[in-house]
Structure formats: structure tokens, C-alpha cells
Design a protein around this motif. Structure first.
Motif, mmCIF file in Angstrom:
data_model
loop_
_atom_site.group_PDB
_atom_site.id
_atom_site.type_symbol
_atom_site.label_atom_id
_atom_site.label_comp_id
_atom_site.label_asym_id
_atom_site.label_seq_id
_atom_site.Cartn_x
_atom_site.Cartn_y
_atom_site.Cartn_z
ATOM 1 N N ALA A 100 6.020 -6.948 2.158
ATOM 2 C CA ALA A 100 6.681 -5.640 2.080
ATOM 3 C C ALA A 100 6.411 -4.972 0.737
ATOM 4 O O ALA A 100 6.164 -3.768 0.666
ATOM 5 N N VAL A 101 6.438 -5.746 -0.337
ATOM 6 C CA VAL A 101 6.148 -5.191 -1.660
ATOM 7 C C VAL A 101 4.733 -4.635 -1.701
ATOM 8 O O VAL A 101 4.483 -3.533 -2.216
ATOM 9 N N ARG A 102 3.795 -5.377 -1.136
ATOM 10 C CA ARG A 102 2.402 -4.947 -1.125
ATOM 11 C C ARG A 102 2.234 -3.651 -0.329
ATOM 12 O O ARG A 102 1.540 -2.720 -0.753
ATOM 13 N N ILE A 103 2.912 -3.560 0.808
ATOM 14 C CA ILE A 103 2.796 -2.372 1.659
ATOM 15 C C ILE A 103 3.477 -1.173 1.014
ATOM 16 O O ILE A 103 2.923 -0.062 0.987
ATOM 17 N N VAL A 104 4.661 -1.369 0.490
ATOM 18 C CA VAL A 104 5.393 -0.269 -0.142
ATOM 19 C C VAL A 104 4.616 0.270 -1.334
ATOM 20 O O VAL A 104 4.526 1.487 -1.551
ATOM 21 N N ARG A 105 4.024 -0.637 -2.102
ATOM 22 C CA ARG A 105 3.229 -0.207 -3.254
ATOM 23 C C ARG A 105 2.055 0.673 -2.804
ATOM 24 O O ARG A 105 1.759 1.710 -3.409
ATOM 25 N N ALA A 106 1.416 0.271 -1.701
ATOM 26 C CA ALA A 106 0.281 1.049 -1.198
ATOM 27 C C ALA A 106 0.736 2.397 -0.635
ATOM 28 O O ALA A 106 0.074 3.425 -0.842
ATOM 29 N N LEU A 107 1.857 2.420 0.057
ATOM 30 C CA LEU A 107 2.354 3.676 0.634
ATOM 31 C C LEU A 107 2.781 4.654 -0.457
ATOM 32 O O LEU A 107 2.452 5.843 -0.401
ATOM 33 N N THR A 108 3.519 4.176 -1.431
ATOM 34 C CA THR A 108 3.960 5.075 -2.503
ATOM 35 C C THR A 108 2.767 5.560 -3.316
ATOM 36 O O THR A 108 2.785 6.673 -3.856
ATOM 37 N N GLY A 109 1.717 4.744 -3.374
ATOM 38 C CA GLY A 109 0.501 5.193 -4.039
ATOM 39 C C GLY A 109 -0.179 6.341 -3.314
ATOM 40 O O GLY A 109 -0.967 7.081 -3.910
#
Length: 298
Positions: A100-109
Motif C-alpha cells: 500500500a505504501v508503494r502504491i500510494v507513493r506512486a499515485l501521489t507522485g
């Protein structure tokens, strides 16, 4: 969104009423574990385990049995099994949190606002440490206008396998305990699918963490509304446990606040009250007199 029919205690998917299994499950749903139900001593442990497994509350059961007063009926092998159940779910939840951290980081990017919903969002925020909230996938909320962009990001991160729904994606992990991780992208909440409401909820998200990188989750009042509406639409023991904890943690969760909102929330509050009446009061009368669908006539 049409309001669901008012659920009753009997619509939960396990025996309720005065049955001993239901008493144990209510105890597990109640955030206050102080008083152990008498049914816990009278009911065979196998029946208790079966009920807790079916309700997705077995990790809570293991935690309370192992952390409570010494129980002579628990053999050393049983204590070992219960400990293994808890440790396995802790590892499962940590893996999902990392994803989830990896996905959220990519989405917010990509400037895509996102919130983590349901099981993973509640695991460390509402439950004791140790991975006690069981869940099978990661639920992510995005604006409807951002759904395709979110799916593109998932594909770039290796989530290319179709899941159970049109907007669910999976990937293999190579982990023996959790061989796949599934992501469910949603653009609506339990109590509203209005894009303006969803954008407002996304703007109110708060950071929730367990010592590592924080995840964006719904503000407490939004999470309570979401959980109550889900409980009304699909009564489940795990949903009851979530709603009970949010009712104590969320601001504005009094019965007067519930009276001012939509019928699905009143219906969810009524289900919560019907099983844990000493935790929350019953929903107030509907304006105009007479019981509504979220209230039981007395």
C-alpha cells in the motif's frame, strides 16, 4: 443512493440471539474486552474457533485468549497454534502495508489523491498491535476522474492480473504465506457515491502509521459514516467490530449526530446498537414521530 432495507440482528451471518457462539462473537466485536462471556467457558473450544474463523475474528480471539487470565483448558499445543495464527496475520498485514505504501507513493507522485479504506486502514489505528484486523485485499478510494490513471499506475507496479471485480488487480509476490496481493479501486463510499462528496472526503484524509511510512485514511467521522452504511448494506461481524471501534473513536458519533444524517447510517447504527446496546444508545426517533427503518419500535 437508495437506502438499504433495515437489517435486523438475525441478518448477521452467524447464530445470534442468546446463542453462546453469538455471545463470544459480540465479545470479540466489543472494544472493551474486560468481561469474558460465560459462554466462553461453556462452549467447546472447537465451536468457538469455528465461529471466530467464519467471522474473520480468529486473530482477535487468539489475542484475547492468550492475553487474558490463564485458562487451564488451553493446552500447550493449542496456545502454540493460537500464537502462530496471530504471527501469520501480522506478517500478512505487514506485506500488504508495504504494498500500500508503494502504491500510494506512486499515485501521489502522479497527483492522484487516494485513501486506504477498510481492513488495512483500521488495522493499526483501531485494533491492538499485532495484526489483529483480518482482511484479504487493499481497498483504495480515488476520485472517479482518476480511476483509469490509478489502474495504469497499478499496471506499472506489476498488478496486471484481473481480480474478482472490474477494477480489481492482483500480482504474485513469491511469498509463501501471501502468494498474491489484490488491490480494489473504488470511487464511492458506503454512504455516498457523489463525486463531490468523495473529493471532499479525500481532502480530509489523515495520516495513519505504525512506526513506518504513514498511509492516508479517512477522517474518523467519514470512516464512521462509511462503516455504518456498509454494516447496514451487508451486516458482518468484522464490520460490526469496525463500527464499534469507530463509534468510540470518531467525533460527532452520538445518536443526535446519526439522526441528522442519511437513513443508511441510521440503519447501521441500529445494527450496532442491537448487538452492543451498552456500547452505543439506540438511534433517536425520526423527525415527525414513530419509528423509522433505523429504529426498533418499543
Amino acid at each position: 443512493m437508495n437506502a438499504p432495507a433495515m437489517p435486523t440482528a438475525e441478518t448477521l451471518p452467524l447464530p445470534v440471539g442468546d446463542g453462546p457462539a453469538a455471545a463470544v462473537l459480540r465479545w470479540l466485536c466489543d472494544p472493551r474486552p474486560d468481561i469474558r462471556p460465560s459462554a466462553l467457558a461453556s462452549l467447546p473450544l472447537g465451536a468457538v474457533l469455528e465461529a471466530a474463523i467464519d467471522a474473520k475474528l480468529v486473530c482477535l480471539l487468539a489475542h484475547r485468549l492468550l492475553g487474558g487470565p490463564a485458562d487451564a483448558s488451553l493446552s500447550r499445543p493449542m496456545r502454540s497454534v493460537l500464537g502462530q495464527i496471530g504471527r501469520a496475520n501480522t506478517l500478512h498485514n505487514r506485506l500488504h502495508r508495504g504494498e500500500a505504501v508503494r502504491i500510494v507513493r506512486a499515485l501521489t507522485g502522479r497527483d492522484v489523491p487516494v485513501a486506504v479504506l477498510n481492513g488495512l486502514a483500521y488495522d493499526t489505528a483501531l485494533y491492538p498491535p499485532g495484526g489483529l484486523r483480518q482482511f484479504t485485499d487493499i481497498d483504495l478510494l480515488v476520485d472517479a476522474a482518476d480511476r483509469d490513471a490509478a489502474l495504469d499506475v497499478l499496471a506499472e507496479l506489476g498488478f496486471t492480473q484481473p481480480g474478482r471485480g472490474a477494477h480489481t488487480r492482483r500480482r504474485t509476490t513469491g511469498d509463501a504465506l501471501t502468494p498474491t496481493v489484490s488491490i480494489d479501486i473504488t470511487t464511492g463510499l458506503g454512504h455516498t457515491a457523489d463525486p463531490a462528496d468523495v473529493r471532499a472526503a479525500l481532502a480530509r484524509t489523515q495520516a495513519e502509521g505504525d512506526g513506518g511510512e504513514a498511509l492516508p485514511v479517512l477522517a474518523r467521522a467519514d470512516a464512521l459514516a462509511h462503516a455504518l452504511a456498509r454494516l447496514a448494506a451487508r451486516p458482518r461481524w468484522s464490520g460490526l467490530a469496525d463500527a464499534a471501534r469507530l463509534a468510540l473513536a470518531a467525533p460527532g458519533s452520538s445518536r443526535e449526530a446519526v439522526a441528522a444524517v442519511s437513513e443508511p447510517l441510521r440503519a447501521g447504527w441500529a445494527v450496532l446498537h442491537s448487538h452492543l446496546p451498552d456500547l452505543v444508545p439506540g438511534p433517536p426517533p425520526v423527525a415527525g414521530g414513530g419509528p423509522g427503518r433505523g429504529e426498533v419500535a418499543r
